[in-house]
Design a protein around this motif. Structure first.
Motif, mmCIF file in Angstrom:
data_model
loop_
_atom_site.group_PDB
_atom_site.id
_atom_site.type_symbol
_atom_site.label_atom_id
_atom_site.label_comp_id
_atom_site.label_asym_id
_atom_site.label_seq_id
_atom_site.Cartn_x
_atom_site.Cartn_y
_atom_site.Cartn_z
ATOM 1 N N VAL A 1 -22.169 3.204 9.144
ATOM 2 C CA VAL A 1 -20.861 3.602 8.604
ATOM 3 C C VAL A 1 -20.008 2.343 8.527
ATOM 4 C CG1 VAL A 1 -20.932 5.958 9.537
ATOM 5 C CG2 VAL A 1 -20.016 4.096 10.940
ATOM 6 N N PRO A 2 -18.920 2.353 7.739
ATOM 7 C CA PRO A 2 -17.981 1.232 7.861
ATOM 8 C C PRO A 2 -17.623 1.123 9.341
ATOM 9 C CG PRO A 2 -17.359 2.620 6.013
ATOM 10 C CD PRO A 2 -18.452 3.352 6.753
ATOM 11 N N LYS B 1 -15.294 0.513 11.144
ATOM 12 C CA LYS B 1 -14.048 1.128 11.619
ATOM 13 C C LYS B 1 -14.208 2.630 11.885
ATOM 14 C CE LYS B 1 -9.097 1.060 10.662
ATOM 15 N NZ LYS B 1 -8.003 0.760 9.732
ATOM 16 N N ARG B 2 -15.278 3.233 11.363
ATOM 17 C CA ARG B 2 -15.496 4.662 11.569
ATOM 18 C C ARG B 2 -16.528 4.950 12.671
ATOM 19 N NH1 ARG B 2 -12.599 5.991 7.224
ATOM 20 N NH2 ARG B 2 -13.123 5.258 5.128
ATOM 21 N N SER B 3 -16.856 3.937 13.466
ATOM 22 C CA SER B 3 -17.877 4.105 14.512
ATOM 23 C C SER B 3 -17.448 5.148 15.539
ATOM 24 C CB SER B 3 -18.111 2.772 15.223
ATOM 25 O OG SER B 3 -18.543 1.816 14.296
ATOM 26 N N HIS B 4 -18.423 5.637 16.298
ATOM 27 C CA HIS B 4 -18.151 6.738 17.225
ATOM 28 C C HIS B 4 -17.154 6.369 18.331
ATOM 29 C CE1 HIS B 4 -18.562 10.316 19.604
ATOM 30 N NE2 HIS B 4 -18.988 9.617 20.631
ATOM 31 N N PHE C 1 -23.280 0.753 5.828
ATOM 32 C CA PHE C 1 -24.182 1.721 5.184
ATOM 33 C C PHE C 1 -25.608 1.176 5.120
ATOM 34 C CE2 PHE C 1 -20.042 3.046 3.213
ATOM 35 C CZ PHE C 1 -19.941 4.257 3.870
ATOM 36 N N MET D 1 -28.461 2.583 2.706
ATOM 37 C CA MET D 1 -28.395 4.042 2.623
ATOM 38 C C MET D 1 -27.965 4.532 1.236
ATOM 39 S SD MET D 1 -26.696 4.532 6.372
ATOM 40 C CE MET D 1 -26.549 6.310 6.391
ATOM 41 N N ARG D 2 -27.518 3.612 0.368
ATOM 42 C CA ARG D 2 -27.158 4.002 -1.006
ATOM 43 C C ARG D 2 -28.323 3.759 -1.967
ATOM 44 N NH1 ARG D 2 -22.342 0.172 0.349
ATOM 45 N NH2 ARG D 2 -24.255 -0.708 1.182
ATOM 46 N N SER E 1 -20.616 11.885 17.380
ATOM 47 C CA SER E 1 -20.562 11.812 15.929
ATOM 48 C C SER E 1 -21.964 12.020 15.355
ATOM 49 C CB SER E 1 -20.040 10.440 15.495
ATOM 50 O OG SER E 1 -18.718 10.262 15.948
ATOM 51 N N VAL E 2 -22.036 12.306 14.059
ATOM 52 C CA VAL E 2 -23.328 12.692 13.485
ATOM 53 C C VAL E 2 -24.364 11.559 13.480
ATOM 54 C CG1 VAL E 2 -22.344 14.516 12.064
ATOM 55 C CG2 VAL E 2 -22.622 12.252 11.095
ATOM 56 N N ILE E 3 -23.906 10.300 13.600
ATOM 57 C CA ILE E 3 -24.883 9.200 13.609
ATOM 58 C C ILE E 3 -25.463 8.938 15.004
ATOM 59 C CG2 ILE E 3 -24.060 7.946 11.571
ATOM 60 C CD1 ILE E 3 -22.467 6.157 13.485
ATOM 61 N N ASN F 1 -18.553 11.500 9.799
ATOM 62 C CA ASN F 1 -19.082 10.983 11.056
ATOM 63 C C ASN F 1 -18.574 11.753 12.267
ATOM 64 O OD1 ASN F 1 -20.781 9.341 12.529
ATOM 65 N ND2 ASN F 1 -19.229 7.803 12.909
ATOM 66 N N CYS F 2 -17.295 11.623 12.619
ATOM 67 C CA CYS F 2 -16.864 12.146 13.928
ATOM 68 C C CYS F 2 -16.685 13.658 13.933
ATOM 69 C CB CYS F 2 -15.581 11.463 14.366
ATOM 70 S SG CYS F 2 -14.089 12.083 13.552
ATOM 71 N N LEU F 3 -16.317 14.247 12.807
ATOM 72 C CA LEU F 3 -16.043 15.681 12.658
ATOM 73 C C LEU F 3 -14.851 16.150 13.490
ATOM 74 C CD1 LEU F 3 -19.651 17.235 12.651
ATOM 75 C CD2 LEU F 3 -18.549 15.818 10.927
ATOM 76 N N CYS G 1 -12.139 9.605 12.473
ATOM 77 C CA CYS G 1 -12.870 8.489 11.869
ATOM 78 C C CYS G 1 -12.472 8.262 10.414
ATOM 79 C CB CYS G 1 -14.379 8.678 11.992
ATOM 80 S SG CYS G 1 -15.120 9.748 10.745
ATOM 81 N N VAL H 1 -20.320 7.449 -5.314
ATOM 82 C CA VAL H 1 -21.658 6.947 -4.985
ATOM 83 C C VAL H 1 -22.674 8.034 -5.333
ATOM 84 C CG1 VAL H 1 -23.171 6.112 -3.142
ATOM 85 C CG2 VAL H 1 -20.752 5.465 -3.159
ATOM 86 N N TRP I 1 -19.515 11.760 -2.047
ATOM 87 C CA TRP I 1 -19.398 10.468 -1.354
ATOM 88 C C TRP I 1 -18.830 9.427 -2.326
ATOM 89 C CZ3 TRP I 1 -24.110 7.513 1.264
ATOM 90 C CH2 TRP I 1 -23.618 6.356 1.909
ATOM 91 N N PHE J 1 -10.658 -1.305 2.509
ATOM 92 C CA PHE J 1 -10.956 -2.300 3.543
ATOM 93 C C PHE J 1 -10.631 -3.713 3.040
ATOM 94 C CE2 PHE J 1 -13.555 1.385 4.689
ATOM 95 C CZ PHE J 1 -13.142 1.572 5.990
#
Lengths: 612, 262
Positions: free
Chosen positions: A37-38, A40-43, A160, A182-183, A212-214, B66-68, B72, B114, B118, B125
């Protein structure tokens, strides 16, 4: 030759990965940072309550770094390695200062000092916080500093991109990784003179967790299958207070209790009155009653078991699997500090915790175990030799593990607000160890033959194609749900031999079914089903190691509670569980390795329980 | 496999696109109703049962998350015509918005798709690089505490620091368009955040130069849509006003003192 300039690969851009990237870039080496993930969106953004460190106020009340160290080891039921924990506690105040300089908006007192709150496993206020979204705030500060290095060209981000496999050379050393975009779904090799795994925990193995889902544990499981060992895989933290949901369980921070929140159930079984109408005398504040010294702030493993047992005995709300976490009595200023988590509760349940007691239940939260690492202790065991290449290196030379994926710091149970600390500590303290390792190497990865990298890239291409082309009947999402259910039922709060055997047989069956899958997306553009399914295969492998460790550890320690062996057994099990993957048998082999206790001797872990 | 007939279904109309530059198309899926569902759990159901209402086999819908738990910023999409996080979009609420019982999901329109839902938000950023969104510390060595700060200043900074780069404010903004240069409320508010920090403000002049350049703050049309859709209730219009004032003072100083000496 420019191409032989050493580079370090970091997999994972949460707190541990970013702290490592910043420290390594500062030392002059180039970093390639990989994340699904970017960053900044890490768990790490999900951490709420705070970060522990001895501080000016607590110190004058009698607290010290040594006490933080002792609390962490006592909280971990003595399974932690003491020299690294000693260093972590000692560096903690300096880490807070650094985060403060980076601009983290820590809550302030009226005089402008950093505010503090109480947290589990301590009688001192030693937890620093930024509202109730401390992890997010710390993450952003490190993300900003990493972006600064990115602009200067010292950190290159691969966002990604998914880690698939470590590249291990003929001598058994790690020399790079294979990763997939992943793209575009492109699979390619990356050369690295050292590789740091900072890939977090494995909550998804239990289906619904606070993760988180990852957080599948897939990356760690791939390293394990490539020859890296796992340490203490059976140690999984179940957080006492979460909001059960359809897609995940949402964390309700320990800070709610740290700020005065109280856990209770109606004394009368099956009481159907709304909580506000149940008078004080008819409420059972079971944690406060059983643990007068620590009250609602006993460590998580203990709080979780007490909540679980209260519900098992029919005392849950309406006879079900929930208890109250009550914050309605707190003063407005305190409620303001918890606004970040109250807002989440209200959004997802419709009730405002300021006026109605929250309904919560335990959920899988943190992975104490992880990749097995070692370190070089100082002669007196008070800490590690700084910058020694061995620090937090796995058994595979050149492959490191930082943060939650590193099994090192929390032993049998992690204390609240120690996770953010251990992640940042690993990056800052052990980043230089990876740098030293790289500087000691004679042949740079850039000079290795291309064939080595192509071999591993080919292996991953083949695996991916096999999954895409698999023409069976089983649905990967259904198998994942079954894995989550069986692991949650038999391998979380209470474990015993028969249940663990049932679970192991079920997981074996799921592995057979995994070989007869059918993907509903077989395309080669942004195929999320492929990524999920590959991770599922690795989760199943990891689950076998968790179950094997849980079955062989015939004692109760920290989060690992066996109803058939309810006591801690130091003589036999004051030991690290080491899981090694037997490639020929496709099975874990479990060994036990003694944990030295050079600084703190094990003692009974009662937290002042009445009648303990 | 479709849902059992005896349960009530929720119908989802989803805008799909197989890749960048490909034509978009709609697909409709049914998801069995349960209390307390959110959009994510419905997309998870569809991933497990990717069969359209017409009985046609399809592929799992691709979306970013991701976090739900709305921290995030990944899972932003346009739900029933309104941009928001799909994790905190609860079906019981959405069904009240759409009496017909149909929920529509579309990707954001201000970012390149994408695949399916998505989108590529790298522009957000990159904006953080443009405005130097960091505190220029001297390094990670032990140099003691950061600057003291009043509880009031921390309160304002904390409210700004909760920005999770989700893109809701930009999707709702009439000036921020696919392919134009406007930097948008997210980055403007972040510039204010760093200018409020004792050390962060060292770079204030450079940030304001960026804000006064092409695509800067003068492109804001003051529609005030941004603040209405922000899931974290960040005071974005206050940030725009604050940076507007700072930029005016900065411009006057530049007028009298000339361009910065390097």
């Amino acid at each position: 030759m420019a191409s032989s300039k050493p580079r370090i690969i970091i997999v994972g851009g949460g707190l541990a990965g970013l702290a490592g990237a910043i420290k390594i870039a500062e030392s002059g080496l180039d970093v390639d940072l990989f994340s699904m993930v970017p960053v900044k969106r890490s768990h790490s953004v999900c951490a709420q309550g705070g970060i522990n460190a001895c501080n000016k106020v607590a110190r004058q009340q009698g607290y010290s770094e040594w006490m933080h160290f002792d609390e962490t080891v006592y909280g971990g039921d003595f399974l932690n390695h003491q020299p690294p924990v000693y260093d972590m506690a000692n560096m903690a105040p300096k880490i807070i200062d650094l985060l403060d300089r980076m601009g983290v908006p820590f809550n302030r007192t009226s005089e402008g000092e950093r505010d503090l709150r109480l947290f589990g496993g301590s009688l001192f206020k030693r937890t620093h916080f930024a509202g109730a979204t401390t992890g997010q705030q710390l993450m952003y500060a490190l993300d900003e500093q990493a972006r600064r290095w990115e602009v200067q060209g010292k950190v290159t981000k691969y966002e990604f991109w998914e880690f698939l496999w470590p590249v291990v050379d003929e001598q058994g050393a790690c020399r790079g990784i294979i990763a997939q975009d992943m793209r575009t779904m492109q699979i390619r090799a990356f050369r690295g003179d050292a590789v740091i795994m900072a890939t977090g925990g494995n909550g998804l193995i239990f289906g619904k967790s606070t993760n988180s889902v990852i957080c599948t544990g897939g990356a760690a499981a791939r390293c394990y299958q490539a020859g890296a060992w796992l340490g203490n895989p059976e140690f999984i933290q179940v957080h006492p207070t979460a909001i059960p949901g359809e897609d995940k369980c949402r964390l309700m921070s320990e800070s709610a209790r740290g700020e005065g929140g109280r856990v209770w159930v109606p004394r009368k079984k099956g009481d159907t009155r709304p909580p506000g109408q149940i008078p004080e005398a008819e409420r059972w504040y079971f944690l406060e009653e059983k643990y007068p010294k620590y009250g609602n702030l006993v460590p998580r493993d203990i709080a979780t078991r007490e909540i679980f047992f209260a519900c098992r005995d029919g005392l849950g709300i309406g006879g079900g699997r929930m208890v109250y976490l009550d914050c309605t009595h707190l003063p407005d200023a305190t409620k303001h500090k918890l606004a970040g988590i109250f807002e989440i509760y209200e959004k997802f349940t419709g009730d405002d915790p300021c006026h109605v007691a929250m309904k919560i239940f335990p959920a899988v939260h943190y992975t104490m175990g992880g990749l097995y690492t070692s370190f070089e202790p100082k002669p007196d065991f008070k800490g590690m030799v700084p910058g020694h290449p061995k620090n937090m290196m796995t058994n595979v030379p050149g492959l490191y593990a930082f943060g939650e994926v590193n099994y090192q710091y929390h032993g049998g149970n992690r204390l609240g607000a120690n996770a953010l600390l251990s992640c940042i500590f690993d990056g800052l303290f052990c980043g230089p160890s990876a740098v030293q390792y790289v500087q000691d190497q004679k042949s740079p990865a850039a000079d290795l033959p291309e064939s080595l990298y192509q071999k591993f890239a080919q292996q991953e291409e083949t695996k991916a194609r096999k999954l895409i082309e698999s023409n069976g009947t089983f649905n990967p999402y259904t198998l994942h749900r079954q894995l989550g259910d069986v692991m949650t039922d038999y391998c979380t709060v209470v474990r015993e031999e028969n249940g663990l055997r049932t679970a192991a047989e079920h997981v074996d069956r799921l592995r057979d079914q995994f070989r007869a899958l059918k993907l509903s997306d077989t395309g080669m553009w942004t195929n999320q089903s492929l990524s999920f399914t590959r991770a599922l295969g690795d989760m199943l492998v990891y689950a076998q190691a968790i179950l094997a460790g849980a079955s062989l550890r015939k004692e109760s320690r920290g989060a690992h509670y066996r109803s058939d062996f309810t006591e801690r057994n130091d003589a036999q099990f004051l030991k690290t569980t080491v899981a090694k993957y037997d490639k020929a048998k496709d099975r874990p082999v479990i060994e036990f390795e003694a944990v030295p206790t050079p600084l703190i001797q094990p003692r009974a872990r009662t937290y002042g329980k009445v009648d303990a | 496999m479709t849902a059992p007939a005896n349960t009530k279904n929720i119908r989802f109309k989803i805008k799909r696109q197989d890749g960048p530059g490909k034509a978009s198309y709609w697909q409709t899926f049914d998801v069995p109703y349960k209390p307390n569902l959110n959009v994510i759990s419905c997309l998870q159901y569809i991933a497990e049962h990717p069969v359209t209402v017409a009985g046609e086999k399809s592929t799992p819908v691709v979306w970013d998350c991701n976090c739900l738990e709305e921290v995030c910023g990944a899972c932003t999409m346009v739900i029933n015509g309104k941009v928001r996080q799909s994790c905190s979009a609860l079906l019981d609420e959405l069904l009240k918005e759409t009496p017909g019982g149909m929920v529509t999901l579309e990707p954001m329109t201000k970012f390149p798709v994408v695949r399916d839902l998505w989108v590529d938000r790298s522009r957000m950023f990159n904006a953080l690089k443009t405005i130097q969104a960091w505190v220029p510390i001297d390094g990670t060595h032990d140099l003691g505490e950061g600057p003291k700060e009043s509880a009031e200043n921390q309160d304002v900074r904390y409210s700004l620091s909760r920005c999770m780069t989700c893109g809701c404010c930009l999707e709702a903004c009439p000036q921020f368009l696919l392919g134009n240069q406007f930097i948008g409320a997210q980055a403007i508010s972040q510039a204010r955040y760093f200018n409020l920090h004792g050390t962060g403000k060292v770079l204030a002049d450079q940030r304001l130069d960026a804000m006064m350049g092409p695509g800067g703050i003068t492109d804001c049309g003051n529609a005030q849509n941004c603040v209405k859709v922000c899931p974290k209730e960040i005071p974005l219009t206050e940030s725009i006003a604050a940076i507007g004032r700072q930029a005016t003072v900065h411009a006057v100083k530049r007028f009298f003192n000339g361009p910065p000496r390097k």
